[in-house]
Write a protein that holds these residues in place. Structure first.
Motif, short mmCIF file in Angstrom:
data_model
loop_
_atom_site.label_atom_id
_atom_site.label_comp_id
_atom_site.label_asym_id
_atom_site.label_seq_id
_atom_site.Cartn_x
_atom_site.Cartn_y
_atom_site.Cartn_z
N PRO A 26 0.83 -1.21 0.00
CA PRO A 26 0.00 0.00 0.00
C PRO A 26 0.86 1.26 0.00
CG PRO A 26 -0.83 -1.59 1.59
CD PRO A 26 0.52 -2.09 1.14
N PHE A 27 0.38 2.29 -0.68
CA PHE A 27 1.09 3.57 -0.71
C PHE A 27 0.09 4.72 -0.55
CE2 PHE A 27 0.01 2.58 -5.13
CZ PHE A 27 -0.50 3.78 -5.60
N PRO A 28 0.54 5.86 -0.01
CA PRO A 28 -0.33 7.02 0.11
C PRO A 28 -0.47 7.69 -1.25
CG PRO A 28 1.85 7.57 0.91
CD PRO A 28 1.89 6.11 0.56
N GLY A 29 -1.69 8.02 -1.62
CA GLY A 29 -1.89 8.59 -2.95
C GLY A 29 -2.76 9.83 -2.94
N LEU A 30 -2.53 10.67 -3.93
CA LEU A 30 -3.35 11.84 -4.19
C LEU A 30 -4.22 11.52 -5.39
CD1 LEU A 30 -2.39 15.57 -4.20
CD2 LEU A 30 -3.47 14.60 -6.23
N LEU A 31 -5.53 11.59 -5.20
CA LEU A 31 -6.49 11.31 -6.25
C LEU A 31 -6.98 12.62 -6.85
CD1 LEU A 31 -8.52 9.45 -7.81
CD2 LEU A 31 -10.08 9.75 -5.86
N ALA A 32 -6.80 12.76 -8.16
CA ALA A 32 -7.29 13.94 -8.88
C ALA A 32 -7.64 13.50 -10.30
CB ALA A 32 -6.25 15.06 -8.91
N ARG A 33 -8.85 13.82 -10.72
CA ARG A 33 -9.31 13.50 -12.07
C ARG A 33 -9.12 12.02 -12.41
NH1 ARG A 33 -6.89 18.26 -11.96
NH2 ARG A 33 -4.88 17.47 -12.70
N GLU A 34 -9.51 11.18 -11.48
CA GLU A 34 -9.52 9.73 -11.66
C GLU A 34 -8.14 9.12 -11.87
OE1 GLU A 34 -12.55 8.16 -14.21
OE2 GLU A 34 -13.91 9.81 -13.79
N SER A 66 -0.84 22.08 -5.34
CA SER A 66 -0.02 22.25 -6.54
C SER A 66 0.11 20.94 -7.32
CB SER A 66 1.37 22.77 -6.14
OG SER A 66 2.22 22.89 -7.26
N LEU A 67 0.32 19.85 -6.61
CA LEU A 67 0.44 18.55 -7.26
C LEU A 67 -0.85 18.17 -7.96
CD1 LEU A 67 2.35 16.54 -4.49
CD2 LEU A 67 3.28 17.35 -6.68
N ALA A 68 -1.99 18.53 -7.37
CA ALA A 68 -3.27 18.19 -7.98
C ALA A 68 -3.46 18.90 -9.31
CB ALA A 68 -4.41 18.55 -7.03
N ASP A 69 -2.87 20.08 -9.46
CA ASP A 69 -3.02 20.86 -10.68
C ASP A 69 -2.01 20.49 -11.76
OD1 ASP A 69 -5.12 22.30 -9.65
OD2 ASP A 69 -3.86 23.89 -8.84
N ASP A 70 -1.02 19.66 -11.42
CA ASP A 70 0.08 19.34 -12.35
C ASP A 70 -0.20 18.01 -13.05
OD1 ASP A 70 2.40 18.86 -13.70
OD2 ASP A 70 3.73 19.37 -12.02
N ASP A 71 -0.56 18.09 -14.31
CA ASP A 71 -0.87 16.87 -15.07
C ASP A 71 0.39 16.20 -15.62
OD1 ASP A 71 -3.65 16.82 -14.80
OD2 ASP A 71 -3.90 18.31 -16.38
N GLY A 72 1.54 16.83 -15.45
CA GLY A 72 2.76 16.28 -16.03
C GLY A 72 3.41 15.21 -15.20
N LEU A 73 2.94 15.01 -13.99
CA LEU A 73 3.55 14.02 -13.11
C LEU A 73 3.04 12.62 -13.41
CD1 LEU A 73 3.18 16.12 -9.86
CD2 LEU A 73 5.32 15.64 -11.03
N GLY A 74 3.87 11.63 -13.11
CA GLY A 74 3.48 10.24 -13.34
C GLY A 74 2.34 9.83 -12.44
N ARG A 75 1.23 9.41 -13.01
CA ARG A 75 0.06 9.01 -12.24
C ARG A 75 -0.46 7.68 -12.77
NH1 ARG A 75 -2.06 13.86 -9.77
NH2 ARG A 75 -1.10 15.71 -10.68
N ARG A 76 -1.14 6.97 -11.91
CA ARG A 76 -1.77 5.71 -12.30
C ARG A 76 -3.27 5.92 -12.42
NH1 ARG A 76 1.54 1.18 -10.84
NH2 ARG A 76 3.29 1.76 -9.49
N PRO A 77 -3.91 5.25 -13.37
CA PRO A 77 -5.38 5.30 -13.42
C PRO A 77 -5.96 4.70 -12.13
CG PRO A 77 -4.47 4.37 -15.44
CD PRO A 77 -3.34 4.46 -14.46
N LEU A 78 -7.00 5.32 -11.62
CA LEU A 78 -7.64 4.79 -10.42
C LEU A 78 -8.15 3.37 -10.67
CD1 LEU A 78 -8.83 5.03 -7.58
CD2 LEU A 78 -10.78 6.24 -8.58
N GLU A 79 -8.73 3.17 -11.83
CA GLU A 79 -9.19 1.82 -12.17
C GLU A 79 -7.97 0.90 -12.26
OE1 GLU A 79 -11.92 -0.43 -15.54
OE2 GLU A 79 -11.60 1.73 -15.61
N GLY A 80 -8.03 -0.19 -11.59
CA GLY A 80 -6.90 -1.11 -11.55
C GLY A 80 -6.13 -1.06 -10.25
N LEU A 81 -6.41 -0.04 -9.42
CA LEU A 81 -5.79 0.03 -8.10
C LEU A 81 -6.75 -0.49 -7.04
CD1 LEU A 81 -4.11 3.57 -8.16
CD2 LEU A 81 -2.98 1.35 -8.45
#
Length: 329
Positions: A26-34, A66-81
């Motif tokens: 498990p890891f702590p995550g920030l959820l934004a725009r799925e 700030s992180l929530a507004d930055d789409d350039g960072l590596g993110r995982r789709p919520l679906e599949g987690l």
């Protein structure tokens, strides 16, 4: 997936893991725009869990925005987690008898067989007592164990000894910073955000049968493993305009059982947090459960059993969905 309903606001926090054959940590995550950003790598202090983010909440909050507004960072789709409970607290403070209509229903349901009052007379008398209590008295708070916390989509194991397991959907406030002897006026400054808790109770063991004078047995009736499904998300307080006006809804197998506004609370979040802090030191990540509205199983005469599915939602906080299973030997 309907159960993974998005929360209000630009972001929320949660605890996630990768669903694969090996089962990721498990890891702590920030959820934004799925999509989910792993905060253990995105924040300078590499928090191992969401509670570690709470430990530095005032410092973290602008960075999270700030992180929530930055789409350039590596993110995982919520679906599949896999979605776990958003955090595990050190302390859980639970408020009892905090919804006016709920208390009236319980008092009427538990009145003695030789009570001379009609149901209408009993309800009117108890309602008057509740109004006086909200104006003049103190909240009723007890303590729960962190080991009761389970994920928002986990199965709920009904212990073999639990004769009357019941649901209690509640708004839970998550503490942002140490709080001790704070005023009602400043109490909400100590709340980082909100989540959903289902504070399960075995009605058969609420009161001691062998020693009635001792009263309630909260250890026995509320603290079985997994009796507090939590989440799915921790939504920042800034995204919830009024915690005193949220809709609390629980469905059992698709049928609505609880559907009430937090306006019906006798003591709001600020009063509860302040009251608890007069005795105990609240710590970052602690939970303050604010009580459950009318519509519990004891009211309907329908308690939980194997195979039941509970779906709980609170305005802006998402949806949790848990299935009941009988304990096996």
């Amino acid at each position: 997936m309907a159960m993974l309903a998005q929360p209000d606001g630009t972001f929320a926090l949660g605890t996630f893991s990768v669903q694969d054959a090996h089962g990721g940590e498990p890891f702590p995550g920030l959820l934004a725009r799925e999509r989910v950003l792993d905060l253990s790598g995105a924040l300078d202090w590499a928090p191992s869990d969401v509670r570690a983010v709470m430990e530095r909440w005032e410092e973290a909050l602008p960075v999270l925005r700030s992180l929530a507004d930055d789409d350039g960072l590596g993110r995982r789709p919520l679906e599949g987690l896999r979605v776990h409970a958003p955090l595990v607290p050190r302390q859980i403070f639970q408020s009892g008898a905090n919804y006016r209509q709920h208390v009236i229903d319980l008092e009427v349901a538990h009145r003695s067989a030789d009570d001379p009052r009609t149901v209408e007379e009993a309800r009117a008398e108890i309602a008057a007592i509740m109004d006086r209590r909200a104006a003049e008295d103190l909240p009723y708070v007890f303590i729960g164990l962190p080991t009761t916390v389970a994920g928002p989509y986990d199965d709920v194991v009904l212990p073999a000894w639990a004769e009357k397991p019941d649901w209690e959907l509640e708004l839970a406030a998550v503490i942002a910073k140490p709080a001790y002897r704070i005023s009602v006026e400043e109490a909400l400054e100590y709340v980082a955000g909100y989540t959903i808790a289902n504070d399960l109770t075995d009605r058969a063991t609420v009161f001691r049968r062998d020693m009635p004078a001792i009263g309630t047995d909260w250890l026995r009736c509320k603290n079985a493993p997994g009796f507090t499904p939590l989440g799915p998300w921790l939504v920042p307080a800034e995204s919830i305009s009024d915690p005193g006006d949220l809709r609390v809804t629980l469905k059992l197998n698709g049928d609505t059982m609880q559907d009430e506004s937090t306006k019906d609370m006798l003591f709001g979040v600020a009063r509860l947090v302040s009251y608890i802090s007069q005795t105990s030191r609240l710590l970052p990540g602690d939970l303050v459960l604010t009580g459950s509205p009318a519509g519990n199983g004891i009211h309907w005469g329908r308690l939980l059993r194997d195979g039941d599915v509970m779906e709980g939602s609170i305005t802006g906080l998402g949806v949790q969905r848990t299935r009941c299973v009988e304990e096996t030997a």
